[in-house]
Scaffold this active site. Structure first.
Site, PDB file in Angstrom:
ATOM      1  N   CYS A 290       0.819  -1.361   0.071  1.00  0.00           N
ATOM      2  CA  CYS A 290       0.138  -0.123   0.130  1.00  0.00           C
ATOM      3  C   CYS A 290       0.930   1.151  -0.050  1.00  0.00           C
ATOM      4  O   CYS A 290       2.095   1.210   0.421  1.00  0.00           O
ATOM      5  CB  CYS A 290      -0.747  -0.200   1.176  1.00  0.00           C
TER       6      CYS A 290
ATOM      7  N   ARG B  84       4.712   0.621  -6.589  1.00  0.00           N
ATOM      8  CA  ARG B  84       4.623  -0.245  -5.533  1.00  0.00           C
ATOM      9  C   ARG B  84       3.482  -1.386  -5.659  1.00  0.00           C
ATOM     10  O   ARG B  84       3.370  -2.512  -4.945  1.00  0.00           O
ATOM     11  CB  ARG B  84       3.884   0.296  -4.277  1.00  0.00           C
TER      12      ARG B  84
ATOM     13  N   TRP C 179      -3.127  -2.513  -1.651  1.00  0.00           N
ATOM     14  CA  TRP C 179      -2.744  -3.750  -1.831  1.00  0.00           C
ATOM     15  C   TRP C 179      -3.253  -4.760  -0.919  1.00  0.00           C
ATOM     16  O   TRP C 179      -2.984  -4.664   0.201  1.00  0.00           O
ATOM     17  CB  TRP C 179      -1.253  -3.784  -1.981  1.00  0.00           C
TER      18      TRP C 179
ATOM     19  N   ASN D 189      -0.838   1.576   6.421  1.00  0.00           N
ATOM     20  CA  ASN D 189      -0.321   0.520   5.709  1.00  0.00           C
ATOM     21  C   ASN D 189       0.135  -0.388   6.898  1.00  0.00           C
ATOM     22  O   ASN D 189       0.331   0.331   8.177  1.00  0.00           O
ATOM     23  CB  ASN D 189       0.963   1.145   5.239  1.00  0.00           C
ATOM     24  N   GLY D 190       0.209  -1.713   6.752  1.00  0.00           N
ATOM     25  CA  GLY D 190       0.658  -2.725   7.839  1.00  0.00           C
ATOM     26  C   GLY D 190      -0.654  -3.412   8.249  1.00  0.00           C
ATOM     27  O   GLY D 190      -1.461  -3.609   7.423  1.00  0.00           O
TER      28      GLY D 190
ATOM     29  N   GLU E 274      18.374 -23.076  -5.530  1.00  0.00           N
ATOM     30  CA  GLU E 274      17.901 -21.681  -5.786  1.00  0.00           C
ATOM     31  C   GLU E 274      19.055 -20.585  -5.916  1.00  0.00           C
ATOM     32  O   GLU E 274      18.939 -20.084  -6.802  1.00  0.00           O
ATOM     33  CB  GLU E 274      17.189 -21.420  -4.215  1.00  0.00           C
TER      34      GLU E 274
ATOM     35  N   LYS F 140      19.210 -18.572  -9.484  1.00  0.00           N
ATOM     36  CA  LYS F 140      19.346 -17.062  -9.466  1.00  0.00           C
ATOM     37  C   LYS F 140      20.427 -16.495 -10.305  1.00  0.00           C
ATOM     38  O   LYS F 140      20.201 -15.591 -10.935  1.00  0.00           O
ATOM     39  CB  LYS F 140      19.683 -16.458  -7.994  1.00  0.00           C
TER      40      LYS F 140
ATOM     41  N   GLU G 173      19.579 -17.188 -13.730  1.00  0.00           N
ATOM     42  CA  GLU G 173      18.547 -16.158 -14.576  1.00  0.00           C
ATOM     43  C   GLU G 173      18.981 -14.676 -14.667  1.00  0.00           C
ATOM     44  O   GLU G 173      18.623 -14.035 -15.376  1.00  0.00           O
ATOM     45  CB  GLU G 173      17.517 -16.010 -13.414  1.00  0.00           C
TER      46      GLU G 173
ATOM     47  N   HIS H 177      28.846 -39.228  -9.226  1.00  0.00           N
ATOM     48  CA  HIS H 177      27.838 -40.170 -10.451  1.00  0.00           C
ATOM     49  C   HIS H 177      27.920 -39.063 -11.508  1.00  0.00           C
ATOM     50  O   HIS H 177      26.929 -39.199 -12.243  1.00  0.00           O
ATOM     51  CB  HIS H 177      26.662 -40.552  -9.724  1.00  0.00           C
TER      52      HIS H 177
ATOM     53  N   LYS I 225       8.040 -12.248 -15.166  1.00  0.00           N
ATOM     54  CA  LYS I 225       7.629 -12.408 -13.723  1.00  0.00           C
ATOM     55  C   LYS I 225       6.460 -13.418 -13.521  1.00  0.00           C
ATOM     56  O   LYS I 225       6.699 -14.046 -12.471  1.00  0.00           O
ATOM     57  CB  LYS I 225       7.248 -10.926 -13.263  1.00  0.00           C
TER      58      LYS I 225
END
Ligand code: G6P
Length: 607
Positions: free
Chosen positions: A2, A27, A74, A100-101, A480, A484, A487, A503, A602
């Site tokens: 938000c 945002r 949001w 916000n929050g 991961e 990253k 990508e 192996h 995305k």
């Protein structure tokens, strides 16, 4: 996440507020609203959708007031509706508030306030508005202070009252607020972007501070009403930098967001006393949860790596079979499912086509399907019969970072919740939760090593290939880290479990093939150490993620990144962060477009 804008001065507030909201569009938001004191009364308009829709909803209203507040929402509590959009009011139209929050205890507060109040939304913010109103006796600052003393959670809020429209009250706990200092006017916003066109002089509110903002001056106090001395800072950010809060890219900002969004993920969801977690969104009775005899995690990309960690946690803590599936494979397999199989679809966007199709397939075949999603109101969130939002806030960089750690956090909470209904003792639960509470501070500590990790990235960025190794819970961390790196830097990299080295992959090892090894001190430490020694014997450069105080690490590796010790199942929450930074800096050195890597999207909404 938000966005908030407030203005008080001599100019017409409306265009400044609408322009401010546009500056906050980056945002992400799903609805917007504005409230202005027009000289006689408080005017308010809200709309679902974009700022243009808000403008349309206002029609020809051209409010002349010179003080007002505005918000982009949001959704977190309650769906995307006009009624849930901010600004909120309470029983009278005089008090308006943007927030916000997350107010953790809003249900309790709402119950205490009772049905006599006029309730019009599903939001925690509306509860806050009523709470403030119930303490209002002519002094809005005091009313906000008293109300906040009853609140548990986070807030960045701005309130305004028709009886004193020449004052905005702003308060912060965990959700940023910036005050812009002009000549005979002031701005307040959730970041500096909306005010940059007018002033570069700002004051950043700290947690526990409350500000009385008038045209001529700003008074900042603590919650005990004692004045606090603050310094006016001169920022030299342009708008693009301000959106990223001074970071050069969204990805770096999002990596650094992790300690605070991790707290958002676990806030109000853990019960340390009982050694358990409460994720009510699962929508199952305790008996139904005990009846589950198998759990499946379905996801793509980074979310799948979070799923592998979940598998380890469920097997270890809950003691039931757990599997992870690539969504695009699952949907075309012949999976064996029944009504005792619980399927979790994990997705940042909640829109990934393969994950969605796989979940539909699982449901068709009789499994119970739940969503672990970041984007509120997304298709997966809507189509599943329950689940949990991970509260990572909008993730704008294509490569996922903070959503990953929050997915892992939520899956660990689920594992604890299920385990406590079966075999896990209260003391193990308490131990795990206490370790979880340490994580944000430990993440901060790792982020402090950013400069050092940057020098390692600079050293290795020109290599063409890299290998990532880990064992047990750190195997998905290696996956991961490797994902990253490929990508965003386009360096070819692969990840293997340490035990698989002999192996095949060991044939690749040479001085031209740096290897990143995750060798933290857990039950597989000795096994992983043997793998590291095998690599060292073949002359490859080694970058080691090791536990602080591990004396052997420096002897084994060229470069070491130390991470704090934690419970083994929590290690991915920490060990992934240096790898995110390593990938990030490698990409920067190579001049890549970090936030928008080539060929990637995305949200992959096609098969
Ligand atoms: C794309 C993104 C990845 C993401 C994956 C799954 O490939 O580039 O960063 O991990 O989709 O996305 P989801 O929104 O379902 O988590």
């Amino acid at each position: 996440m938000c966005g908030i804008v407030g203005y008080i001065g001599t100019k017409t507030a409306l265009p400044i507020l609408l322009q401010g909201l546009r500056r906050l569009e980056y945002r992400g938001y799903d609805s917007a609203g504005v409230a202005i004191f027009d000289g006689a009364r408080m005017q308010r308009t809200r709309a679902v959708g974009k700022i243009d829709q808000l403008s349309n909803a206002m029609g020809k209203s051209n409010w002349a007031g010179s003080s007002g507040i505005a918000h982009t929402r949001w959704a977190t509590h309650g769906g995307v509706t006009e009624a849930n959009a901010h600004p909120h009011i309470a029983c009278s139209d005089d008090l308006v508030i943007v927030h916000n929050g997350i107010i953790e205890n809003y249900r309790e507060l709402k119950e205490k306030l009772g049905p006599a109040h006029r309730w019009t939304s599903e939001t925690d913010t509306e509860v806050l508005a009523h709470l403030i109103e119930s303490h209002y006796t002519g002094d809005l600052t005091r009313a906000v202070q008293t109300a906040l003393s009853h609140v548990r959670g986070t807030y960045g809020l701005v309130a305004m009252h028709a009886q004193n429209p020449h004052t905005l009250i702003a308060a912060r706990m965990g959700s940023p607020l910036v005050i812009g200092i002009g000549e005979g006017e002031h701005y307040v916003a959730s970041d500096a972007t909306p005010m940059l066109a007018y002033t570069k002089k700002v004051v950043f509110l700290a947690d526990g501070e409350i500000a009385e903002i008038k045209r001529e001056n700003v008074l900042i106090m603590n919650m005990k009403h004692e004045p606090v001395k603050k310094y006016v800072e001169e920022i030299d950010w342009d708008e693009a930098q301000a959106e990223k809060q001074g970071f050069p890219d969204f990805m770096l900002k999002e990596i650094f967001d992790q300690p605070s969004v991790f707290e958002d993920a676990i806030r109000g969801r853990i019960d340390v006393e009982q050694g358990t977690a409460h994720l009510g969104g699962i929508n199952m009775t305790e008996d139904q949860m005990r009846a589950i005899d198998r759990v499946l995690f379905i996801a793509c990309g980074t979310a799948r790596h979070a799923g592998i960690i979940a598998k380890y946690a469920f097997e270890r803590l809950v003691g039931i079979p757990a599997e992870v599936d690539v969504a695009s494979e699952f949907r075309y397999r012949d999976p064996v499912l029944n009504e005792k199989t619980l399927v979790f679809g994990i997705s940042q966007s909640g829109e990934t086509a393969d994950t969605l199709a796989a979940l539909r397939e699982a449901r068709r075949k009789g499994a119970l399907v739940r969503g672990i999603v970041n984007v509120v109101g997304s298709t997966i969130a809507r189509e599943t019969d329950g689940g949990t939002y991970i509260h990572a806030g909008p993730e704008l960089a294509v490569a996922s970072t903070k959503a990953f750690t929050n997915m892992v956090a939520i899956m660990l909470l689920y594992a604890i919740q299920f385990a406590r209904l079966r075999r896990m003792t209260i003391s193990t639960g308490i131990k795990l939760l206490n370790a979880l509470k340490e994580v944000p501070r430990q993440m901060e500590h790792i982020l402090e090593q950013n400069d050092c990790i940057k020098t390692y990235a600079e050293k290795y960025a020109l290599y063409k290939n890299m290998l990532f190794l880990g064992r047990g819970i750190n195997y998905p961390v290696a996956l991961e880290g490797s994902l990253k790196l490929k990508e965003i830097s386009y360096i070819h990299s692969e990840a293997f479990p340490g035990g698989e080295m002999k192996h095949g992959p060991i044939a690749l090892i040479s001085p031209d093939f740096p290897v990143v090894c995750v060798m933290t001190q857990n039950q597989l430490y000795d096994k992983m150490r043997s793998n590291v020694e095998e690599i060292r014997a073949r002359g490859a450069h080694i970058i080691l993620i090791a536990t602080e105080g591990d004396a052997a690490a420096r002897e084994l590796a060229d470069d070491v990144i130390c991470v704090p010790e934690t419970h083994e199942l929590l290690e991915p929450l920490l060990n992934t962060i240096p790898l995110q930074l390593f990938a990030y800096h490698s990409a920067v050195v190579l001049g890549r477009d970090v936030d928008r890597p080539r060929n990637l999207a995305k949200s992959v909404t096609v098969e």
